[in-house]
Design a protein around this motif. Sequence first.
Motif, mmCIF file in Angstrom:
data_model
loop_
_atom_site.group_PDB
_atom_site.id
_atom_site.type_symbol
_atom_site.label_atom_id
_atom_site.label_comp_id
_atom_site.label_asym_id
_atom_site.label_seq_id
_atom_site.Cartn_x
_atom_site.Cartn_y
_atom_site.Cartn_z
ATOM 1 N N LYS A 122 8.961 56.148 22.016
ATOM 2 C CA LYS A 122 8.194 57.275 22.547
ATOM 3 C C LYS A 122 8.845 58.551 22.053
ATOM 4 C CE LYS A 122 5.598 57.488 25.777
ATOM 5 N NZ LYS A 122 4.158 57.695 25.836
ATOM 6 N N ALA A 123 8.040 59.565 21.816
ATOM 7 C CA ALA A 123 8.568 60.853 21.373
ATOM 8 C C ALA A 123 7.719 61.983 21.935
ATOM 9 C CB ALA A 123 8.574 60.920 19.850
ATOM 10 N N LEU A 124 8.362 63.108 22.114
ATOM 11 C CA LEU A 124 7.696 64.338 22.519
ATOM 12 C C LEU A 124 8.455 65.469 21.846
ATOM 13 C CD1 LEU A 124 5.589 65.782 24.336
ATOM 14 C CD2 LEU A 124 7.367 65.901 26.094
ATOM 15 N N ALA A 125 7.755 66.274 21.076
ATOM 16 C CA ALA A 125 8.410 67.380 20.368
ATOM 17 C C ALA A 125 7.453 68.553 20.300
ATOM 18 C CB ALA A 125 8.812 66.944 18.966
ATOM 19 N N GLY A 126 8.023 69.753 20.326
ATOM 20 C CA GLY A 126 7.186 70.933 20.222
ATOM 21 C C GLY A 126 7.927 72.190 20.602
ATOM 22 N N TYR A 127 7.183 73.119 21.181
ATOM 23 C CA TYR A 127 7.698 74.427 21.551
ATOM 24 C C TYR A 127 7.327 74.735 22.994
ATOM 25 C CZ TYR A 127 8.108 74.943 16.528
ATOM 26 O OH TYR A 127 8.443 74.749 15.221
ATOM 27 N N ILE A 128 8.212 75.473 23.651
ATOM 28 C CA ILE A 128 7.976 75.918 25.018
ATOM 29 C C ILE A 128 8.103 77.439 25.031
ATOM 30 C CG2 ILE A 128 8.843 75.883 27.396
ATOM 31 C CD1 ILE A 128 9.907 73.042 26.776
ATOM 32 N N ARG A 129 7.152 78.078 25.690
ATOM 33 C CA ARG A 129 7.227 79.538 25.869
ATOM 34 C C ARG A 129 7.704 79.785 27.296
ATOM 35 N NH1 ARG A 129 5.772 83.822 22.531
ATOM 36 N NH2 ARG A 129 5.613 85.704 23.738
ATOM 37 N N PRO A 130 9.007 80.060 27.498
ATOM 38 C CA PRO A 130 9.533 80.227 28.848
ATOM 39 C C PRO A 130 9.074 81.529 29.503
ATOM 40 C CG PRO A 130 11.295 80.474 27.222
ATOM 41 C CD PRO A 130 10.037 80.145 26.479
ATOM 42 N N PRO A 131 9.250 81.640 30.824
ATOM 43 C CA PRO A 131 8.792 82.831 31.544
ATOM 44 C C PRO A 131 9.382 84.134 31.003
ATOM 45 C CG PRO A 131 9.429 81.127 33.105
ATOM 46 C CD PRO A 131 9.815 80.642 31.732
ATOM 47 N N GLY A 132 10.608 84.105 30.508
ATOM 48 C CA GLY A 132 11.245 85.307 30.002
ATOM 49 C C GLY A 132 10.820 85.700 28.597
ATOM 50 N N GLY A 133 9.928 84.939 27.989
ATOM 51 C CA GLY A 133 9.467 85.218 26.630
ATOM 52 C C GLY A 133 10.257 84.438 25.598
ATOM 53 N N GLY A 134 9.905 84.647 24.347
ATOM 54 C CA GLY A 134 10.531 83.910 23.260
ATOM 55 C C GLY A 134 9.994 82.492 23.174
ATOM 56 N N TRP A 135 10.647 81.680 22.392
ATOM 57 C CA TRP A 135 10.240 80.298 22.189
ATOM 58 C C TRP A 135 11.459 79.395 22.211
ATOM 59 C CZ3 TRP A 135 5.256 78.843 22.174
ATOM 60 C CH2 TRP A 135 4.292 79.825 21.945
ATOM 61 N N VAL A 136 11.287 78.187 22.724
ATOM 62 C CA VAL A 136 12.319 77.161 22.702
ATOM 63 C C VAL A 136 11.734 75.951 21.980
ATOM 64 C CG1 VAL A 136 13.732 75.604 24.093
ATOM 65 C CG2 VAL A 136 13.305 77.935 24.886
ATOM 66 N N ALA A 137 12.408 75.496 20.934
ATOM 67 C CA ALA A 137 11.995 74.262 20.246
ATOM 68 C C ALA A 137 12.706 73.090 20.913
ATOM 69 C CB ALA A 137 12.361 74.330 18.773
ATOM 70 N N PHE A 138 12.013 71.961 21.041
ATOM 71 C CA PHE A 138 12.630 70.789 21.658
ATOM 72 C C PHE A 138 12.082 69.508 21.046
ATOM 73 C CE2 PHE A 138 8.684 70.941 23.855
ATOM 74 C CZ PHE A 138 8.412 69.650 24.264
ATOM 75 N N ALA A 139 12.856 68.443 21.182
ATOM 76 C CA ALA A 139 12.419 67.112 20.752
ATOM 77 C C ALA A 139 13.104 66.083 21.637
ATOM 78 C CB ALA A 139 12.765 66.876 19.291
ATOM 79 N N GLU A 140 12.334 65.103 22.071
ATOM 80 C CA GLU A 140 12.842 64.007 22.893
ATOM 81 C C GLU A 140 12.420 62.706 22.232
ATOM 82 O OE1 GLU A 140 11.590 64.327 27.043
ATOM 83 O OE2 GLU A 140 10.944 66.361 26.602
ATOM 84 N N PHE A 141 13.336 61.743 22.168
ATOM 85 C CA PHE A 141 13.030 60.448 21.561
ATOM 86 C C PHE A 141 13.575 59.339 22.443
ATOM 87 C CE2 PHE A 141 13.620 63.555 18.206
ATOM 88 C CZ PHE A 141 12.431 63.432 17.503
ATOM 89 N N MET A 142 12.858 58.234 22.533
ATOM 90 C CA MET A 142 13.294 57.067 23.276
ATOM 91 C C MET A 142 12.909 55.828 22.469
ATOM 92 S SD MET A 142 12.393 54.301 25.394
ATOM 93 C CE MET A 142 10.645 54.538 25.380
ATOM 94 N N ASP A 143 13.858 54.925 22.330
ATOM 95 C CA ASP A 143 13.631 53.662 21.627
ATOM 96 C C ASP A 143 14.301 52.574 22.454
ATOM 97 O OD1 ASP A 143 13.000 51.861 19.479
ATOM 98 O OD2 ASP A 143 15.089 52.020 18.832
ATOM 99 N N MET A 144 13.538 51.608 22.917
ATOM 100 C CA MET A 144 14.138 50.567 23.753
ATOM 101 C C MET A 144 13.400 49.249 23.623
ATOM 102 S SD MET A 144 12.882 51.533 27.622
ATOM 103 C CE MET A 144 13.124 49.949 28.384
ATOM 104 N N GLY A 145 14.127 48.179 23.850
ATOM 105 C CA GLY A 145 13.521 46.866 23.929
ATOM 106 C C GLY A 145 12.859 46.708 25.283
ATOM 107 N N ILE A 146 11.778 45.973 25.308
ATOM 108 C CA ILE A 146 11.106 45.700 26.580
ATOM 109 C C ILE A 146 11.123 44.200 26.816
ATOM 110 C CG2 ILE A 146 9.691 47.777 26.647
ATOM 111 C CD1 ILE A 146 7.397 46.170 25.494
ATOM 112 N N SER A 147 11.052 43.798 28.068
ATOM 113 C CA SER A 147 11.192 42.388 28.400
ATOM 114 C C SER A 147 10.009 41.541 27.946
ATOM 115 C CB SER A 147 11.416 42.223 29.901
ATOM 116 O OG SER A 147 10.341 42.797 30.626
ATOM 117 N N SER A 148 8.818 42.131 27.931
ATOM 118 C CA SER A 148 7.637 41.389 27.491
ATOM 119 C C SER A 148 6.523 42.375 27.168
ATOM 120 C CB SER A 148 7.171 40.415 28.573
ATOM 121 O OG SER A 148 6.522 41.116 29.612
ATOM 122 N N PRO A 149 5.542 41.946 26.372
ATOM 123 C CA PRO A 149 4.423 42.837 26.082
ATOM 124 C C PRO A 149 3.677 43.298 27.339
ATOM 125 C CG PRO A 149 4.459 41.034 24.512
ATOM 126 C CD PRO A 149 5.493 40.719 25.571
#
Length: 85
Positions: free
Chosen positions: A33-60
């Motif tokens: 799973k991944a989520l990446a992009g930009y956030i415009r915080p209340p104080g203005g400007g921009w924050v770039a971010f990226a989150e990644f998750m890779d895991m085994g699962i027990s079954s489909p």
Amino acid sequence: LASRPRPSPAAGHVYAKTGTGLGGTAGSPLIDKALAGYIRPPGGGWVAFAEFMDMGISSPATLMPVANEVGQAMGAIAAAVYKYS
């Protein structure tokens, strides 16, 4: 993100792309799973971010519950970045 049920103060301020991938083998399935992009915080400007998750699962059969829960957690992380930036 727009389809996530909980309203958030970050709604309309997070511009991101999600991604979900499946891999591994029948005996050892993986989910990415991944989520990446930009956030415009209340104080203005921009924050770039990226989150990644890779895991085994027990079954489909656990794929969708895991994917949904991880998606919720990633949305919560993006909301926290918005709140504390």
